[in-house]
Design a protein around this motif. Structure first.
Motif, PDB file in Angstrom:
ATOM      1  N   LEU A  28      10.594  -4.318  -5.944  1.00  0.00           N
ATOM      2  CA  LEU A  28      10.244  -3.043  -6.588  1.00  0.00           C
ATOM      3  C   LEU A  28       9.920  -3.245  -8.059  1.00  0.00           C
ATOM      4  O   LEU A  28       8.944  -2.678  -8.575  1.00  0.00           O
ATOM      5  CB  LEU A  28      11.398  -2.050  -6.435  1.00  0.00           C
ATOM      6  CG  LEU A  28      11.555  -1.388  -5.068  1.00  0.00           C
ATOM      7  CD1 LEU A  28      12.906  -0.694  -4.967  1.00  0.00           C
ATOM      8  CD2 LEU A  28      10.421  -0.403  -4.806  1.00  0.00           C
ATOM      9  N   ALA A  29      10.701  -4.066  -8.740  1.00  0.00           N
ATOM     10  CA  ALA A  29      10.462  -4.313 -10.164  1.00  0.00           C
ATOM     11  C   ALA A  29       9.188  -5.108 -10.384  1.00  0.00           C
ATOM     12  O   ALA A  29       8.418  -4.843 -11.320  1.00  0.00           O
ATOM     13  CB  ALA A  29      11.660  -5.047 -10.770  1.00  0.00           C
ATOM     14  N   TYR A  65       6.031   2.215  -1.947  1.00  0.00           N
ATOM     15  CA  TYR A  65       6.756   3.063  -2.908  1.00  0.00           C
ATOM     16  C   TYR A  65       5.919   3.307  -4.163  1.00  0.00           C
ATOM     17  O   TYR A  65       5.871   4.421  -4.681  1.00  0.00           O
ATOM     18  CB  TYR A  65       8.079   2.401  -3.275  1.00  0.00           C
ATOM     19  CG  TYR A  65       8.912   3.178  -4.266  1.00  0.00           C
ATOM     20  CD1 TYR A  65       9.763   4.196  -3.836  1.00  0.00           C
ATOM     21  CD2 TYR A  65       8.845   2.905  -5.638  1.00  0.00           C
ATOM     22  CE1 TYR A  65      10.523   4.918  -4.745  1.00  0.00           C
ATOM     23  CE2 TYR A  65       9.595   3.625  -6.545  1.00  0.00           C
ATOM     24  CZ  TYR A  65      10.436   4.632  -6.096  1.00  0.00           C
ATOM     25  OH  TYR A  65      11.188   5.351  -7.001  1.00  0.00           O
ATOM     26  N   HIS A  66       5.256   2.264  -4.641  1.00  0.00           N
ATOM     27  CA  HIS A  66       4.445   2.376  -5.861  1.00  0.00           C
ATOM     28  C   HIS A  66       2.998   2.783  -5.568  1.00  0.00           C
ATOM     29  O   HIS A  66       2.176   2.811  -6.483  1.00  0.00           O
ATOM     30  CB  HIS A  66       4.459   1.053  -6.621  1.00  0.00           C
ATOM     31  CG  HIS A  66       5.806   0.692  -7.201  1.00  0.00           C
ATOM     32  ND1 HIS A  66       6.453   1.495  -8.110  1.00  0.00           N
ATOM     33  CD2 HIS A  66       6.606  -0.385  -6.996  1.00  0.00           C
ATOM     34  CE1 HIS A  66       7.602   0.924  -8.454  1.00  0.00           C
ATOM     35  NE2 HIS A  66       7.726  -0.213  -7.797  1.00  0.00           N
ATOM     36  N   GLN A  67       2.691   3.044  -4.293  1.00  0.00           N
ATOM     37  CA  GLN A  67       1.343   3.439  -3.862  1.00  0.00           C
ATOM     38  C   GLN A  67       0.299   2.413  -4.284  1.00  0.00           C
ATOM     39  O   GLN A  67      -0.792   2.754  -4.746  1.00  0.00           O
ATOM     40  CB  GLN A  67       1.000   4.828  -4.405  1.00  0.00           C
ATOM     41  CG  GLN A  67       1.912   5.926  -3.867  1.00  0.00           C
ATOM     42  CD  GLN A  67       1.498   7.315  -4.319  1.00  0.00           C
ATOM     43  OE1 GLN A  67       0.976   7.511  -5.414  1.00  0.00           O
ATOM     44  NE2 GLN A  67       1.713   8.303  -3.457  1.00  0.00           N
ATOM     45  N   ALA A  68       0.645   1.149  -4.102  1.00  0.00           N
ATOM     46  CA  ALA A  68      -0.273   0.041  -4.405  1.00  0.00           C
ATOM     47  C   ALA A  68      -0.920  -0.456  -3.115  1.00  0.00           C
ATOM     48  O   ALA A  68      -0.329  -0.362  -2.031  1.00  0.00           O
ATOM     49  CB  ALA A  68       0.483  -1.102  -5.082  1.00  0.00           C
ATOM     50  N   ASN A  69      -2.133  -0.965  -3.226  1.00  0.00           N
ATOM     51  CA  ASN A  69      -2.795  -1.591  -2.091  1.00  0.00           C
ATOM     52  C   ASN A  69      -2.193  -2.975  -1.863  1.00  0.00           C
ATOM     53  O   ASN A  69      -1.937  -3.714  -2.817  1.00  0.00           O
ATOM     54  CB  ASN A  69      -4.286  -1.739  -2.340  1.00  0.00           C
ATOM     55  CG  ASN A  69      -4.969  -0.413  -2.602  1.00  0.00           C
ATOM     56  OD1 ASN A  69      -4.568   0.615  -2.056  1.00  0.00           O
ATOM     57  ND2 ASN A  69      -5.992  -0.424  -3.449  1.00  0.00           N
ATOM     58  N   LEU A  70      -1.998  -3.356  -0.597  1.00  0.00           N
ATOM     59  CA  LEU A  70      -1.489  -4.682  -0.273  1.00  0.00           C
ATOM     60  C   LEU A  70      -2.583  -5.491   0.398  1.00  0.00           C
ATOM     61  O   LEU A  70      -3.126  -5.075   1.423  1.00  0.00           O
ATOM     62  CB  LEU A  70      -0.267  -4.574   0.637  1.00  0.00           C
ATOM     63  CG  LEU A  70       0.396  -5.896   1.033  1.00  0.00           C
ATOM     64  CD1 LEU A  70       0.890  -6.653  -0.195  1.00  0.00           C
ATOM     65  CD2 LEU A  70       1.541  -5.657   2.006  1.00  0.00           C
ATOM     66  N   ILE A  71      -2.910  -6.635  -0.195  1.00  0.00           N
ATOM     67  CA  ILE A  71      -3.919  -7.538   0.369  1.00  0.00           C
ATOM     68  C   ILE A  71      -3.196  -8.816   0.756  1.00  0.00           C
ATOM     69  O   ILE A  71      -2.727  -9.565  -0.105  1.00  0.00           O
ATOM     70  CB  ILE A  71      -5.054  -7.829  -0.644  1.00  0.00           C
ATOM     71  CG1 ILE A  71      -5.724  -6.511  -1.068  1.00  0.00           C
ATOM     72  CG2 ILE A  71      -6.077  -8.769  -0.030  1.00  0.00           C
ATOM     73  CD1 ILE A  71      -5.136  -5.875  -2.320  1.00  0.00           C
ATOM     74  N   MET A  72      -3.103  -9.055   2.033  1.00  0.00           N
ATOM     75  CA  MET A  72      -2.302 -10.166   2.556  1.00  0.00           C
ATOM     76  C   MET A  72      -3.157 -11.396   2.785  1.00  0.00           C
ATOM     77  O   MET A  72      -4.165 -11.356   3.494  1.00  0.00           O
ATOM     78  CB  MET A  72      -1.656  -9.740   3.888  1.00  0.00           C
ATOM     79  CG  MET A  72      -0.869 -10.823   4.595  1.00  0.00           C
ATOM     80  SD  MET A  72       0.669 -11.197   3.744  1.00  0.00           S
ATOM     81  CE  MET A  72       1.407 -12.374   4.890  1.00  0.00           C
ATOM     82  N   GLY A  73      -2.761 -12.517   2.176  1.00  0.00           N
ATOM     83  CA  GLY A  73      -3.383 -13.810   2.448  1.00  0.00           C
ATOM     84  C   GLY A  73      -2.663 -14.454   3.623  1.00  0.00           C
ATOM     85  O   GLY A  73      -1.469 -14.756   3.540  1.00  0.00           O
ATOM     86  N   ASP A  74      -3.359 -14.683   4.708  1.00  0.00           N
ATOM     87  CA  ASP A  74      -2.726 -15.101   5.958  1.00  0.00           C
ATOM     88  C   ASP A  74      -3.375 -16.385   6.469  1.00  0.00           C
ATOM     89  O   ASP A  74      -4.381 -16.860   5.928  1.00  0.00           O
ATOM     90  CB  ASP A  74      -2.890 -13.969   6.991  1.00  0.00           C
ATOM     91  CG  ASP A  74      -1.823 -13.983   8.068  1.00  0.00           C
ATOM     92  OD1 ASP A  74      -0.986 -14.899   8.079  1.00  0.00           O
ATOM     93  OD2 ASP A  74      -1.842 -13.055   8.906  1.00  0.00           O
TER      94      ASP A  74
END
Length: 283
Positions: A28-29, A65-74
């Motif tokens: 979160l931080a 929680y922070h309404q950020a986009n998550l871009i996953m490197g897989d």
């Protein structure tokens, strides 16, 4: 960049922030204030089961929680052994422990997207190499000796085709995915140069480095022996199928949609940049 260490190996101009992503409060931080979160971190290779799910749960929660986009490197572990090109439409039929972890993570993330909890997209690459990409099959243990003209050992059958992903192309592709609304909620295989055999890739790397090739091989027996002393070596055994048969990633979907925005770096140019970077590093 968020790392467990403030001494993270990052390009100049990139700020490294120390955080514990294994804790919810740490995630979160770390993510607070971010618009886009590019998730390319992983627990130690021999400790994925349990730890990876815990870490990704914290990251996904923090991004939501922070309404950020998550871009996953897989990667490609979740597909298992595939006959023919590896594309996004394949089912997850992995038989390996690490492949099952990757499959679980991907399903969880896409379920969060489907329920409106998290805005996420997944970019997948094959074995990666390039500047700062030290922890890879084509990382320190490959380019370290190669740039000095010493011998390298290739996994499995080096004469089989094997796609490799230049890390700079991987990064550019993830950024492109973050910039397009229609990229979210989907899986994309990132662009790569032409697929050649592991032997041809290695011979070209030696040529760029100005040395004659010195190529050995490493099979299951040697990896099991090494695993007695190096936990990560033991973990490679179940993934060795990727190097014993053709392993070709199909990036047609990405190129049809975003091909006007990037072209993968040619192998020789990528190797020139990679070897130049390794030669600038301390012994």
């Amino acid at each position: 960049m968020v790392s467990s260490s403030v001494k993270a190996d990052v390009p100049s101009g990139v700020e490294a922030v120390q955080a514990d992503l294994m804790s919810e409060s740490g995630a979160l931080a770390a993510i607070k204030g971010a618009n886009n979160v590019f998730q390319c971190a992983a627990p130690p290779y021999h400790k994925w089961e349990g730890l990876f799910q815990q870490m990704m749960g914290h990251i996904a929660h923090a991004a939501s929680y922070h309404q950020a986009n998550l871009i996953m490197g897989d990667n490609l572990y979740m597909y298992g052994e595939v006959k023919g090109p590896i594309h996004e439409g394949l089912p997850y039929k992995t038989h390996t422990r690490k492949g099952k972890v990757r499959a679980e993570l991907a399903r969880n993330l896409l379920n969060l997207y489907d329920t409106g909890t998290l805005k996420v997209t997944i970019g997948r690459g094959s074995d990666f190499y390039g500047p700062h990409a030290r922890n890879s099959s084509y990382g320190d243990r490959f380019f370290g000796p190669l740039t000095k003209g010493k011998a390298v050992s290739l996994l499995g059958n080096p004469n089989e085709l094997h796609t490799v992903t230049y890390v700079e192309d991987f990064g550019r592709a993830l950024v492109i995915l973050s910039e397009h609304e229609d990229a979210f909620g989907q899986v994309w295989h990132v662009p790569h140069a032409e697929t050649v055999s592991a032997r041809k890739f290695t011979e070209l790397a030696y040529e760029v480095a100005g040395h004659a090739p010195r190529i050995g091989t490493m099979g299951r027996g040697m990896l099991r022996l090494g695993g007695l002393f190096i936990p990560a070596a033991k973990e490679v055994v179940e993934m060795l199928y990727e190097f014993e048969q053709p392993f070709v990633m199909d990036c047609t979907k990405f190129m049809k949609r975003f091909g006007k925005e990037m072209t993968p770096t040619p192998l020789r140019a990528a190797l020139e940049e990679t070897i130049a970077w390794y030669r600038q590093q301390p012994q």
